[in-house]
Design a protein around this motif. Structure first.
Motif, short mmCIF file in Angstrom:
data_model
loop_
_atom_site.label_atom_id
_atom_site.label_comp_id
_atom_site.label_asym_id
_atom_site.label_seq_id
_atom_site.Cartn_x
_atom_site.Cartn_y
_atom_site.Cartn_z
N ASN A 279 10.92 -4.67 -3.88
CA ASN A 279 9.67 -3.91 -3.86
C ASN A 279 9.63 -3.10 -2.58
N PHE A 280 8.92 -2.00 -2.61
CA PHE A 280 8.76 -1.18 -1.41
C PHE A 280 7.53 -0.31 -1.58
N GLY A 281 7.09 0.28 -0.47
CA GLY A 281 5.89 1.10 -0.48
C GLY A 281 6.20 2.56 -0.69
N SER A 282 5.82 3.40 0.28
CA SER A 282 5.92 4.84 0.12
C SER A 282 7.33 5.37 0.34
N TYR A 283 8.19 4.58 0.96
CA TYR A 283 9.54 5.06 1.27
C TYR A 283 10.59 4.17 0.61
N GLY B 217 0.83 -1.19 0.00
CA GLY B 217 0.00 0.00 0.00
C GLY B 217 0.87 1.25 0.00
N ASN B 218 0.32 2.34 0.48
CA ASN B 218 1.09 3.59 0.58
C ASN B 218 1.70 3.66 1.98
N ASN B 219 2.58 2.69 2.26
CA ASN B 219 3.13 2.52 3.59
C ASN B 219 4.64 2.38 3.53
N ASN B 220 5.27 2.53 4.68
CA ASN B 220 6.72 2.41 4.81
C ASN B 220 7.05 0.94 5.08
#
Length: 338
Positions: free
Chosen positions: A134-138, A110-113
């Protein structure tokens, strides 16, 4: 030399403290061979390490509801909510090395760290390393020193280095470097040829230590929420690159010049300069048994025969390193608009 930003630094302190505790408990252990009877699923919600169905696992959190379920073979699933400040867990091997691994599954940042990465440590020298898939918002490499790129396993990775000064590690408080390969094209399944990252790091002057600690395909979350269901195994699983190896036909309205560059006994560099277009596809035709070792300033797919290069935001000049494999002929190239 750049440090990681303030908030991720706090995160890494917590994570490294957990890693230090984990390794202190298990550094001398080895992965057990798979038993004749598969172990049942096991839920892990507190800090622990060990083996399950022939794979090493590690789990650490500093608070909250994060849990990991150890499943058949190299599979694990995880979920966590915002009551968890920081957690990390995964399955892999108690001793890292120059292995090729295949992983697959679902990762929901999601839009998460949060991020999904092949993660481990070496000693002599003390190095913490990541191959971030892969990674989210950070982006976990933010604030690190950029050292170049490497193209492998169907994608291009940014190579970076950061330094931790007097921070917790697997050997207590220490000063050490972090090596990063961060994939530009995010994915949640594929093959990681870790030896290619080792070689790319070494070419950039980033040398791993001579003694290996653990290596896991891990999920991490920091002040976030998410889930994952990942299966890892040793060995290659083919090229997961979604882009075609061969470029579309046609000459388009661009041109490319080819220049032979540095030359060694077993490999050589070739540089390319594109003119006439900014959205281009360069078709590189290698000779004989030549194979791609690395590339820079472009997104490159394919490893032998016809190799395809596309712009990745670093301009119209790029290069590749080819293993000669008995053929010292400079490749040729043509350009078409993308």
């Amino acid at each position: 030399m750049n440090d990681t930003p303030t908030r991720p630094r706090r995160r890494r302190i917590r994570l490294l403290f957990g890693a230090a505790c984990a390794v202190a408990l298990t550094v001398s252990g080895t992965v057990l061979a798979p038993s004749a009877h598969a172990e049942a699923d096991r839920q892990v919600c507190s800090n622990s390490t060990g083996s399950h169905n022939g794979y090493y696992f590690s789990f650490w959190k500093d608070s909250g509801d994060a849990c990991m379920v150890l499943r058949e073979n190299g599979r694990y699933s995880s979920s966590w909510g915002r009551s968890t400040n920081n957690w990390v867990g995964g399955k892999g091997w108690s001793t890292g090395g120059r292995r090729t691994i295949t992983y697959s599954g679902n990762y929901n940042p999601g839009n998460n760290n949060t991020y999904l990465a092949l993660y481990g440590w070496t000693r002599n020298s003390l190095i913490e390393y990541y191959v971030v898939e892969n990674f989210g918002s950070y982006n976990p490499s933010s604030g690190a020193q950029r050292m170049g790129t490497v193209t492998t396993d169907g994608g291009t990775y940014d190579i970076l280095r950061s330094q931790r000064v007097n921070q917790p590690s697997i050997d207590g408080t220490a000063t050490f470097y972090q090596f990063w390969s961060v994939r530009q094209q995010k994915r949640s399944s594929g093959t990681i040829t870790f030896g290619n990252h080792m070689d790319a790091w070494a070419r950039a002057g980033l040398n791993l230590g001579s003694s290996w600690a653990y290596q896991v395909m891990g999920t991490e979350g920091y002040q976030s929420q998410g889930s994952s269901d990942i299966t890892v195994s040793e060995g290659g699983g083919g090229n997961p690159n979604p882009n075609p190896t061969n470029p579309p036909p046609g000459n388009g309205n661009c041109s490319v010049s080819v220049t032979r560059a540095e030359d060694w006994n077993d490999r050589f560099n070739t540089t390319f300069s594109v003119s006439g277009a900014s959205n281009w596809v360069v078709s590189i035709r290698t000779n004989g048994g030549q194979s791609l070792q690395s590339s820079w300033n472009a997104s490159v797919s394919g490893s032998s025969g016809t190799i395809t290069a596309r712009p990745n935001g670093n301009g119209n000049n790029f290069g590749i390193t080819l293993y000669k494999n008995g053929n010292n002929t400079t490749p040729t190239a043509s350009c078409s608009t993308g």
